[in-house]
Motif scaffolding. Sequence first.
Motif, PDB file in Angstrom:
ATOM      1  N   THR A 174      37.795   6.362  35.329  1.00  0.00           N
ATOM      2  CA  THR A 174      39.204   6.634  35.578  1.00  0.00           C
ATOM      3  C   THR A 174      39.820   7.389  34.405  1.00  0.00           C
ATOM      4  O   THR A 174      39.377   7.247  33.259  1.00  0.00           O
ATOM      5  CB  THR A 174      40.003   5.338  35.792  1.00  0.00           C
ATOM      6  OG1 THR A 174      40.001   4.581  34.567  1.00  0.00           O
ATOM      7  CG2 THR A 174      39.425   4.517  36.928  1.00  0.00           C
ATOM      8  N   LYS A 178      45.189   8.157  44.042  1.00  0.00           N
ATOM      9  CA  LYS A 178      45.521   6.754  44.311  1.00  0.00           C
ATOM     10  C   LYS A 178      44.260   5.928  44.528  1.00  0.00           C
ATOM     11  O   LYS A 178      44.180   4.756  44.100  1.00  0.00           O
ATOM     12  CB  LYS A 178      46.431   6.676  45.534  1.00  0.00           C
ATOM     13  CG  LYS A 178      46.887   5.265  45.872  1.00  0.00           C
ATOM     14  CD  LYS A 178      47.807   5.277  47.088  1.00  0.00           C
ATOM     15  CE  LYS A 178      48.301   3.880  47.427  1.00  0.00           C
ATOM     16  NZ  LYS A 178      49.202   3.892  48.603  1.00  0.00           N
ATOM     17  N   THR A 204      42.709   6.714  33.304  1.00  0.00           N
ATOM     18  CA  THR A 204      43.360   5.654  32.544  1.00  0.00           C
ATOM     19  C   THR A 204      42.457   5.118  31.437  1.00  0.00           C
ATOM     20  O   THR A 204      42.939   4.772  30.353  1.00  0.00           O
ATOM     21  CB  THR A 204      43.758   4.494  33.487  1.00  0.00           C
ATOM     22  OG1 THR A 204      44.656   5.004  34.476  1.00  0.00           O
ATOM     23  CG2 THR A 204      44.420   3.366  32.725  1.00  0.00           C
ATOM     24  N   SER A 205      41.162   5.057  31.683  1.00  0.00           N
ATOM     25  CA  SER A 205      40.230   4.472  30.697  1.00  0.00           C
ATOM     26  C   SER A 205      40.173   5.273  29.409  1.00  0.00           C
ATOM     27  O   SER A 205      39.759   4.753  28.368  1.00  0.00           O
ATOM     28  CB  SER A 205      38.827   4.368  31.303  1.00  0.00           C
ATOM     29  OG  SER A 205      38.257   5.655  31.527  1.00  0.00           O
ATOM     30  N   ASP A 238      42.084   6.276  40.816  1.00  0.00           N
ATOM     31  CA  ASP A 238      42.703   5.722  39.603  1.00  0.00           C
ATOM     32  C   ASP A 238      44.097   5.197  39.957  1.00  0.00           C
ATOM     33  O   ASP A 238      45.116   5.804  39.625  1.00  0.00           O
ATOM     34  CB  ASP A 238      42.799   6.804  38.513  1.00  0.00           C
ATOM     35  CG  ASP A 238      43.196   6.238  37.152  1.00  0.00           C
ATOM     36  OD1 ASP A 238      43.624   5.063  37.097  1.00  0.00           O
ATOM     37  OD2 ASP A 238      43.097   6.969  36.152  1.00  0.00           O
ATOM     38  N   PRO A 239      44.157   4.053  40.639  1.00  0.00           N
ATOM     39  CA  PRO A 239      45.445   3.523  41.092  1.00  0.00           C
ATOM     40  C   PRO A 239      46.421   3.227  39.958  1.00  0.00           C
ATOM     41  O   PRO A 239      47.638   3.322  40.146  1.00  0.00           O
ATOM     42  CB  PRO A 239      45.062   2.241  41.839  1.00  0.00           C
ATOM     43  CG  PRO A 239      43.679   1.905  41.378  1.00  0.00           C
ATOM     44  CD  PRO A 239      43.029   3.202  41.055  1.00  0.00           C
ATOM     45  N   GLU A 240      45.892   2.917  38.768  1.00  0.00           N
ATOM     46  CA  GLU A 240      46.777   2.606  37.642  1.00  0.00           C
ATOM     47  C   GLU A 240      47.535   3.849  37.190  1.00  0.00           C
ATOM     48  O   GLU A 240      48.753   3.815  36.957  1.00  0.00           O
ATOM     49  CB  GLU A 240      45.959   2.028  36.478  1.00  0.00           C
ATOM     50  CG  GLU A 240      46.811   1.516  35.331  1.00  0.00           C
ATOM     51  CD  GLU A 240      45.986   0.826  34.268  1.00  0.00           C
ATOM     52  OE1 GLU A 240      46.558   0.540  33.185  1.00  0.00           O
ATOM     53  OE2 GLU A 240      44.776   0.577  34.491  1.00  0.00           O
ATOM     54  N   TYR A 241      46.828   4.978  37.070  1.00  0.00           N
ATOM     55  CA  TYR A 241      47.502   6.207  36.661  1.00  0.00           C
ATOM     56  C   TYR A 241      48.382   6.731  37.794  1.00  0.00           C
ATOM     57  O   TYR A 241      49.433   7.319  37.549  1.00  0.00           O
ATOM     58  CB  TYR A 241      46.481   7.267  36.241  1.00  0.00           C
ATOM     59  CG  TYR A 241      47.122   8.502  35.648  1.00  0.00           C
ATOM     60  CD1 TYR A 241      47.860   8.419  34.473  1.00  0.00           C
ATOM     61  CD2 TYR A 241      46.997   9.745  36.262  1.00  0.00           C
ATOM     62  CE1 TYR A 241      48.475   9.540  33.928  1.00  0.00           C
ATOM     63  CE2 TYR A 241      47.597  10.873  35.720  1.00  0.00           C
ATOM     64  CZ  TYR A 241      48.327  10.759  34.556  1.00  0.00           C
ATOM     65  OH  TYR A 241      48.933  11.873  34.018  1.00  0.00           O
ATOM     66  N   TYR A 242      47.958   6.491  39.025  1.00  0.00           N
ATOM     67  CA  TYR A 242      48.754   6.903  40.192  1.00  0.00           C
ATOM     68  C   TYR A 242      50.165   6.328  40.125  1.00  0.00           C
ATOM     69  O   TYR A 242      51.137   6.987  40.508  1.00  0.00           O
ATOM     70  CB  TYR A 242      48.054   6.448  41.470  1.00  0.00           C
ATOM     71  CG  TYR A 242      48.919   6.526  42.713  1.00  0.00           C
ATOM     72  CD1 TYR A 242      49.040   7.720  43.421  1.00  0.00           C
ATOM     73  CD2 TYR A 242      49.616   5.404  43.166  1.00  0.00           C
ATOM     74  CE1 TYR A 242      49.841   7.794  44.558  1.00  0.00           C
ATOM     75  CE2 TYR A 242      50.417   5.480  44.297  1.00  0.00           C
ATOM     76  CZ  TYR A 242      50.535   6.666  44.989  1.00  0.00           C
ATOM     77  OH  TYR A 242      51.324   6.734  46.104  1.00  0.00           O
ATOM     78  N   GLU A 243      50.302   5.116  39.607  1.00  0.00           N
ATOM     79  CA  GLU A 243      51.600   4.451  39.566  1.00  0.00           C
ATOM     80  C   GLU A 243      52.577   5.128  38.613  1.00  0.00           C
ATOM     81  O   GLU A 243      53.791   5.037  38.795  1.00  0.00           O
ATOM     82  CB  GLU A 243      51.424   2.979  39.173  1.00  0.00           C
ATOM     83  CG  GLU A 243      50.735   2.136  40.228  1.00  0.00           C
ATOM     84  CD  GLU A 243      51.516   2.068  41.531  1.00  0.00           C
ATOM     85  OE1 GLU A 243      52.757   2.105  41.480  1.00  0.00           O
ATOM     86  OE2 GLU A 243      50.881   1.991  42.599  1.00  0.00           O
TER      87      GLU A 243
END
Length: 299
Positions: A173, A142, A175-176, A145-150
């Motif tokens: 991250t 979280k 996500t990148s 990489d908060p975006e992938y955490y979601e």
Amino acid sequence: MKTLFVILGPTGVGKTELCLRVAKHLQVPIINADSRQIFAELPIGTAAPTTEQQHRVKHYFVGNHHIDDYYSASMYEEDVLALLNTLFEEHDMALMSGGSMMYIDAVCNGIDDIPTIDNTTRETMKRRLSEMGLPAMVEQLKQLDPEYYEIVDKQNPRRVVHALEICEMTGKTYTSFRTNSKKERPFRIVKIGLDRPREELYERINARVLQMMDAGLEDEARAMYSRRELNALNTVGYKEMFSYFDGTIPREEAVRQIQSNTRRYMRKQLTWFKKDTTTQWFSPDNLEDILNYIDKQTL
């Protein structure tokens, strides 16, 4: 143009025997797309093609790795594309079959160019998972990489740890690296889906689990018990048997859970596969219709 036929479908639908007959019809080998059947130690619990079936038709990617080997969908993509280059020198057609969603997608659409994790990072993150536990690793994700955490399945240690491995090793991250861009292939892809009425699939799955138990799944799982932390064993059939060996559930409950979790996985597979509107669906019992459809694609 060279053509790759992909026969896909949920667990228990009847892919193995049908694909043997299709392979005979096309006079080609079978490229296995089941991510657990590649492990030599797990033939029963993964319902891998038997020795007799592999003698009838040559199979690739069955029992060609060991459970402590690191292997991923991106590595599978690379290996299959290299194999197809060779097969297409001798044949105009190739046949791939399985139920592993990520493996099939990797070959058909390509997978993001995510770095291969080095051994030091992998061992470090494995140790952290053991010491800290999954909830703490999820919290770390979280932060990094908060975006992938979601969107990540927070109950799946493999997904969580892999994302953290990327963060740890690259300083970026996870996500990148996830562009989700489809790659063009130098061959045509024809997808054939196999399905049955839901209740029939349930019955087949329940019966197959009992057949696996009769065939020696318990002994196979016991032989792997000391290595239960390996990712290859974090799968239906083995997790439940390990709980039985731990004494947390009785044997009958382990069998019931294997049946239930396999049915759940079957539903997940169908949801994934049926998003692809290019797939032509058949009952596995309609071999003649499937062969006719294949023949029309080769005209």
